[in-house]
Write an enzyme that holds these catalytic residues in place. Structure first.
Site, PDB file in Angstrom:
ATOM      1  N   SER A 152       0.800  -1.239   0.000  1.00  0.00           N
ATOM      2  CA  SER A 152       0.000   0.000   0.000  1.00  0.00           C
ATOM      3  C   SER A 152       0.827   1.280   0.000  1.00  0.00           C
ATOM      4  O   SER A 152       0.260   2.359  -0.146  1.00  0.00           O
ATOM      5  CB  SER A 152      -0.941   0.019   1.202  1.00  0.00           C
ATOM      6  OG  SER A 152      -2.059  -0.782   0.920  1.00  0.00           O
TER       7      SER A 152
ATOM      8  N   LYS B  56       0.134   3.320  -2.899  1.00  0.00           N
ATOM      9  CA  LYS B  56      -1.036   4.215  -2.972  1.00  0.00           C
ATOM     10  C   LYS B  56      -0.631   5.682  -2.879  1.00  0.00           C
ATOM     11  O   LYS B  56      -1.295   6.561  -3.431  1.00  0.00           O
ATOM     12  CB  LYS B  56      -2.040   3.862  -1.870  1.00  0.00           C
ATOM     13  CG  LYS B  56      -2.667   2.461  -2.010  1.00  0.00           C
ATOM     14  CD  LYS B  56      -3.572   2.170  -0.824  1.00  0.00           C
ATOM     15  CE  LYS B  56      -4.483   0.972  -0.974  1.00  0.00           C
ATOM     16  NZ  LYS B  56      -3.908  -0.327  -0.654  1.00  0.00           N
TER      17      LYS B  56
ATOM     18  N   TYR C 109      -4.193  -2.440 -10.118  1.00  0.00           N
ATOM     19  CA  TYR C 109      -3.993  -2.124  -8.693  1.00  0.00           C
ATOM     20  C   TYR C 109      -3.035  -3.145  -8.053  1.00  0.00           C
ATOM     21  O   TYR C 109      -2.079  -2.780  -7.366  1.00  0.00           O
ATOM     22  CB  TYR C 109      -5.355  -2.101  -7.994  1.00  0.00           C
ATOM     23  CG  TYR C 109      -5.282  -2.175  -6.488  1.00  0.00           C
ATOM     24  CD1 TYR C 109      -4.979  -1.049  -5.732  1.00  0.00           C
ATOM     25  CD2 TYR C 109      -5.499  -3.382  -5.822  1.00  0.00           C
ATOM     26  CE1 TYR C 109      -4.889  -1.123  -4.347  1.00  0.00           C
ATOM     27  CE2 TYR C 109      -5.420  -3.470  -4.444  1.00  0.00           C
ATOM     28  CZ  TYR C 109      -5.108  -2.337  -3.713  1.00  0.00           C
ATOM     29  OH  TYR C 109      -5.005  -2.430  -2.346  1.00  0.00           O
TER      30      TYR C 109
ATOM     31  N   TYR D 112      -4.348   3.894   8.114  1.00  0.00           N
ATOM     32  CA  TYR D 112      -5.720   3.387   8.288  1.00  0.00           C
ATOM     33  C   TYR D 112      -6.271   3.769   9.664  1.00  0.00           C
ATOM     34  O   TYR D 112      -6.076   4.897  10.098  1.00  0.00           O
ATOM     35  CB  TYR D 112      -5.767   1.865   8.057  1.00  0.00           C
ATOM     36  CG  TYR D 112      -4.935   1.454   6.876  1.00  0.00           C
ATOM     37  CD1 TYR D 112      -5.283   1.905   5.603  1.00  0.00           C
ATOM     38  CD2 TYR D 112      -3.780   0.706   7.022  1.00  0.00           C
ATOM     39  CE1 TYR D 112      -4.516   1.579   4.509  1.00  0.00           C
ATOM     40  CE2 TYR D 112      -3.007   0.371   5.928  1.00  0.00           C
ATOM     41  CZ  TYR D 112      -3.381   0.812   4.676  1.00  0.00           C
ATOM     42  OH  TYR D 112      -2.617   0.493   3.608  1.00  0.00           O
TER      43      TYR D 112
ATOM     44  N   VAL E 219       1.311  -3.671   3.746  1.00  0.00           N
ATOM     45  CA  VAL E 219       1.319  -4.976   4.417  1.00  0.00           C
ATOM     46  C   VAL E 219       2.578  -5.792   4.126  1.00  0.00           C
ATOM     47  O   VAL E 219       2.761  -6.869   4.690  1.00  0.00           O
ATOM     48  CB  VAL E 219       0.061  -5.834   4.119  1.00  0.00           C
ATOM     49  CG1 VAL E 219      -1.180  -5.258   4.769  1.00  0.00           C
ATOM     50  CG2 VAL E 219      -0.137  -6.046   2.634  1.00  0.00           C
TER      51      VAL E 219
HETATM   52  N1  GLN Z   1      -2.300  -5.319  -1.913  1.00  0.00           N
HETATM   53  C1  GLN Z   1      -2.807  -5.205  -0.572  1.00  0.00           C
HETATM   54  C2  GLN Z   1      -4.311  -5.403  -0.550  1.00  0.00           C
HETATM   55  O1  GLN Z   1      -4.971  -4.945  -1.407  1.00  0.00           O
HETATM   56  C3  GLN Z   1      -2.438  -3.865  -0.028  1.00  0.00           C
HETATM   57  C4  GLN Z   1      -2.948  -3.638   1.375  1.00  0.00           C
HETATM   58  C5  GLN Z   1      -1.981  -2.922   2.267  1.00  0.00           C
HETATM   59  O2  GLN Z   1      -0.777  -2.875   2.038  1.00  0.00           O
HETATM   60  N2  GLN Z   1      -2.492  -2.405   3.349  1.00  0.00           N
HETATM   61  O3  GLN Z   1      -4.839  -6.027   0.319  1.00  0.00           O
END
Ligand code: GLN
Length: 294
Positions: free
Chosen positions: A61, A64, A186, A234, A252
């Protein structure tokens, strides 16, 4: 500085035992849990690092942040008609909130928001896969960043929740492209592999107002930092702001990237996560770093 980073590693690294490596994407579970890195890049361009700082890991993420920067640059304000700018207070892949809020994701850093951002970019740049890689290479100043094919395959095989999110977005009229195409793009960005040192370097545009890098206008940086501060971790963003006090973005894969405007960027990496999906030891390392450096 080297002594400081080495001391932080000694204190933060053992805390990894309190977390758990993400295994809902099976390929992430194969990463050794005891890996640890901390890299800092100062405003004068000097770099300092300790641990496995040149080992590439899955940025997940953290991507993002960079796709949002691309969208702000290429799309402009109409993006904000499709995605909000408020903390979600929910898990990063929650479906409930998206349903109750009729297909408008709370912010661009939860999965639903990032899927909308991806869709918006795809309408302008269908070759997102190659432009994202090119952008990350330019920002990191090296040709090394590349997609981890195994992680990509693994998430494509198991990513039903993200596909469900994309279909809910589509049902509410907030997705233009095919949900399968958007989630594929994505997952691609999430599978980018980079080292802590490369990520700290890639975030320089968020620290330096007069940055003349490849794609980001100076006035976007404070807005990106505002969103990082409120939504970057988050439903742990408040806790992270209290403990570390810097705008951050987690993934993650166990990485967390932070920026102290005008002074430094830093990236910490340790795979085991807390129950919110943020790295335990990376958070601790950045807390110690920020306490020392301000
Ligand atoms: N690719 C992961 C997902 O979509 C990214 C989530 C994350 O890093 N928090 O679940």
């Amino acid at each position: 500085m080297q002594q400081l980073l080495d001391d932080i590693a000694v204190r933060a690294r053992p805390l990894a035992v309190e977390g758990k490596v993400a295994d809902y994407i099976p390929a992430l579970a194969r990463v050794p849990a005891d890996r640890f890195a901390l890299a800092v890049r100062m405003a004068d361009g000097s770099e300092h690092a300790t641990g496995d700082t040149d080992m590439a890991f899955s940025i997940q993420s953290i991507s993002k942040l960079f796709t949002l920067a691309m969208a702000m640059e290429w799309i402009g304000d109409e993006l904000w008609e499709r995605v909000g700018r408020e903390p979600s207070g929910m898990r990063f892949n929650s479906l409930i909130q998206l349903e109750t809020e009729r297909g408008i994701p709370r912010n661009p850093f939860i999965n639903a928001g990032a899927i909308v951002v991806t869709d918006a970019i795809l309408a302008r740049r269908p070759m997102l896969e190659s432009s994202f890689r090119t952008t990350m290479r330019l920002l990191a100043g090296t040709e090394r960043p590349q997609y981890d094919e195994e992680v990509h395959r693994s998430e494509t095989e198991t990513g039903d929740l993200n596909r469900a999110i994309a279909y809910v977005l589509k049902a509410y009229g907030n997705l233009r492209e095919d949900p399968m195409v958007v989630t594929r793009a994505y997952f691609r960005a999430c599978s980018m592999a980079m080292s802590a040192r490369e990520l700290a370097r890639a975030a320089t545009f968020l620290m330096t107002p007069d940055h003349d890098g490849p794609f980001v206008r100076g006035d976007h940086a404070p807005r990106l930092r505002a969103l990082m501060r409120l939504c970057g971790l988050y439903d742990q963003s408040g806790e992270f702001a209290y403990r570390v006090g810097l705008p951050g973005k987690s993934g993650v894969g166990g990485g967390i990237l932070v920026v102290q405007p005008g002074r430094y960027t830093a990236c910490a990496w340790s795979p085991p996560l807390d129950r919110f999906g943020n790295s335990v030891a990376a958070t601790a390392a950045l807390e110690l770093l920020a306490a020392e450096l301000g």
